[in-house]
Design a protein around this motif. Structure first.
Motif, short mmCIF file in Angstrom:
data_model
loop_
_atom_site.label_atom_id
_atom_site.label_comp_id
_atom_site.label_asym_id
_atom_site.label_seq_id
_atom_site.Cartn_x
_atom_site.Cartn_y
_atom_site.Cartn_z
N VAL A 76 0.86 -1.19 0.00
CA VAL A 76 0.00 0.00 0.00
C VAL A 76 0.89 1.23 0.00
N LEU A 77 0.64 2.10 -0.96
CA LEU A 77 1.40 3.34 -1.12
C LEU A 77 0.55 4.50 -0.61
N ASN A 78 0.94 5.04 0.53
CA ASN A 78 0.22 6.17 1.12
C ASN A 78 0.89 7.46 0.64
N LEU A 79 0.17 8.22 -0.17
CA LEU A 79 0.69 9.44 -0.79
C LEU A 79 0.02 10.67 -0.17
N ALA A 80 0.80 11.74 -0.01
CA ALA A 80 0.18 12.96 0.52
C ALA A 80 1.02 14.18 0.17
N ASP A 81 0.31 15.26 -0.06
CA ASP A 81 0.95 16.57 -0.17
C ASP A 81 1.37 16.97 1.24
N SER A 82 2.64 17.24 1.44
CA SER A 82 3.14 17.54 2.79
C SER A 82 2.52 18.81 3.36
N ALA A 83 1.89 19.61 2.50
CA ALA A 83 1.22 20.82 2.99
C ALA A 83 -0.08 20.51 3.70
N PRO A 119 3.70 16.59 -7.71
CA PRO A 119 4.59 17.72 -7.45
C PRO A 119 5.65 17.36 -6.41
N ASP A 120 6.68 18.17 -6.32
CA ASP A 120 7.77 17.91 -5.37
C ASP A 120 7.33 18.00 -3.92
N SER A 121 6.17 18.61 -3.67
CA SER A 121 5.68 18.74 -2.29
C SER A 121 5.13 17.43 -1.74
N PHE A 122 5.01 16.40 -2.57
CA PHE A 122 4.45 15.13 -2.13
C PHE A 122 5.50 14.24 -1.48
N GLU A 123 5.03 13.42 -0.55
CA GLU A 123 5.85 12.39 0.08
C GLU A 123 5.00 11.14 0.23
N ALA A 124 5.63 10.05 0.62
CA ALA A 124 4.88 8.80 0.74
C ALA A 124 5.41 7.96 1.88
N MET A 125 4.52 7.11 2.39
CA MET A 125 4.88 6.03 3.30
C MET A 125 4.40 4.74 2.64
N TYR A 126 5.35 3.91 2.25
CA TYR A 126 5.02 2.67 1.55
C TYR A 126 5.09 1.51 2.52
N GLU A 127 4.02 0.70 2.54
CA GLU A 127 3.94 -0.49 3.40
C GLU A 127 4.01 -1.74 2.52
N PRO A 128 5.17 -2.36 2.38
CA PRO A 128 5.30 -3.50 1.47
C PRO A 128 4.52 -4.73 1.89
N ASP A 129 4.21 -4.88 3.18
CA ASP A 129 3.50 -6.07 3.65
C ASP A 129 1.99 -5.88 3.69
N ALA A 130 1.53 -4.69 3.32
CA ALA A 130 0.10 -4.41 3.31
C ALA A 130 -0.50 -4.87 1.97
N GLY A 131 -1.78 -4.60 1.77
CA GLY A 131 -2.40 -5.03 0.52
C GLY A 131 -3.89 -4.78 0.54
N TYR A 132 -4.64 -5.72 -0.04
CA TYR A 132 -6.09 -5.55 -0.06
C TYR A 132 -6.79 -6.89 0.13
N LEU A 133 -8.04 -6.78 0.62
CA LEU A 133 -8.89 -7.93 0.88
C LEU A 133 -10.04 -7.95 -0.11
#
Length: 375
Positions: A76-83, A119-133
């Motif tokens: 699961v790729l959690n994406l967000a504008d840091s603003a 945009p460059d203002s974005f960052e992410a927290m990637y969870e490689p062991d997560a997924g979907y049901l």
């Protein structure tokens, strides 16, 4: 939650009756439309991360016992504008709980998933062991397992009202009265129909999701499940699975719904497709193709978007479980275990203090359900 609780009770040898107004899995609640995210790194109360990790274990057990694939470890790729959103607290909790996460800046996100337009203002927290049901498969699997362990199921049996006294509960249905020593109420968006026996601070909201024609870059195996926090709002979604197209929904906003009202079909509001398409065109242009399918469902959540898992304030033999929409489905395996613990043993080893009804009796409620945290 109820089907899971029924399985956990029945496997303990407890005489269990499941009652549903429809025939689960169905389209009248919050569980249809297949994939639901399962992720582990939460901020706020550590109970969420603890329960998410236990839920994952129980899903794998249900998968093995039912012989059905339920959980896909897509990441699961959690994406967000840091603003507008920061993953700082989630990353800290992940470190404490030893949940595998990767912190990525915009350049690294674009390198690994070049189809994203961030945009460059974005960052992410990637969870490689997560997924979907596969949510409907999960319901069907727990239904089959519960019945195999001796539970009974009444389908198409609407509950008209409930009464209780010490040591007994009576459920009044269109087909007559049913008596038991204890009851678990997990009515989801339909909790309003159980008033005045119980009135919970739960609001039901009409929500929509859409599946859009997308480039192969967004197919399952190439792209993970995702959350997306932007100035336009909070979104979540899934890769294209079996040619179905990328699925996306919006977590915030929505029109209030009450039991008995007609649920307006997808496309009734301009924003149904419009909000989803605008965010895809902005950040995932390769997934902003033709709308392949739209669907409506019902969110049901509390003012702070934390769950309710507690006893009825006047009838301790009645358990209440609600307010789960937005991020709750992933927890249903462990919530069923918790409810079975409480019904059979009177206590549970899991921390459910954050989900007590008492929190609504005093000011200063938690605001854990912000933007991405509620997905």
């Amino acid at each position: 939650m109820g089907m899971s609780a029924g399985y956990h009770l029945a496997r303990r040898g407890i005489k269990t009756l499941l009652i549903d107004a429809f025939d689960p899995p169905h389209t009248e609640g919050s569980h249809h439309g297949e994939p639901r995210l399962i992720r582990h790194a939460y901020s706020g109360d550590p109970a969420y991360t603890d329960l998410a990790l236990r839920a994952h274990v129980l899903w794998k057990e249900a998968e093995q016992q039912s012989g059905t694939e339920l959980l896909v470890p897509s990441g699961v790729l959690n994406l967000a504008d840091s603003a507008v959103y920061s993953f700082r607290s989630q990353l800290a909790e992940a470190g404490k709980q030893k949940v595998r996460v990767e912190q990525l800046d915009a350049q690294e996100i674009r390198r690994r998933w070049p189809a994203l337009n961030l945009p460059d203002s974005f960052e992410a927290m990637y969870e490689p062991d997560a997924g979907y049901l596969y949510s409907e498969r999960c319901i069907a699997a727990y239904r089959g397992l519960a019945l195999a362990h001796g539970a009974e199921l009444l389908t198409n049996t609407a509950v008209l009202h409930v009464t209780a006294r010490e040591g007994s509960v009576t459920v009044h249905t269109k087909n007559g009265e049913i008596h038991g020593g204890a009851a678990i109420l997990s009515a989801g968006a339909w909790f309003g129909a159980l008033s005045p026996f119980i009135t919970l601070p739960i609001k039901a909201i009409r929500k929509v999701v859409g599946w859009f024609q997308s480039a192969p870059d967004f197919d399952s195996g190439n792209f993970p499940g995702f959350t997306l926090g932007t100035e336009e709002g909070g979104y979540y979604g899934f890769p294209g699975i079996g040619g179905a197209g990328l699925k996306i929904g919006r977590h915030d906003t929505g029109l209030e719904w009450k039991p008995g009202e007609k649920l307006a079909p997808f496309g009734t509001e301009e924003s149904d497709e419009g909000d989803l398409r605008r965010v895809l065109e902005a950040y995932m242009p390769g997934a902003a193709g033709r709308l392949l399918k739209g669907a409506v469902c019902k969110y049901e959540h509390t003012p702070d978007e934390d769950f309710i898992i507690d006893r009825h304030p006047l009838h301790p033999n009645v358990l209440l479980a609600g307010g789960f929409s937005g991020h709750g489905f992933k927890f249903s395996s462990v919530v069923g275990e918790i409810l079975a613990d409480l019904a059979a043993d009177g206590q549970t080893r899991h921390n459910i203090r954050p989900f007590s009804l008492a929190r609504f009796e005093t000011p200063g409620q938690s605001q854990a359900g912000q933007l991405l945290e509620g997905i």
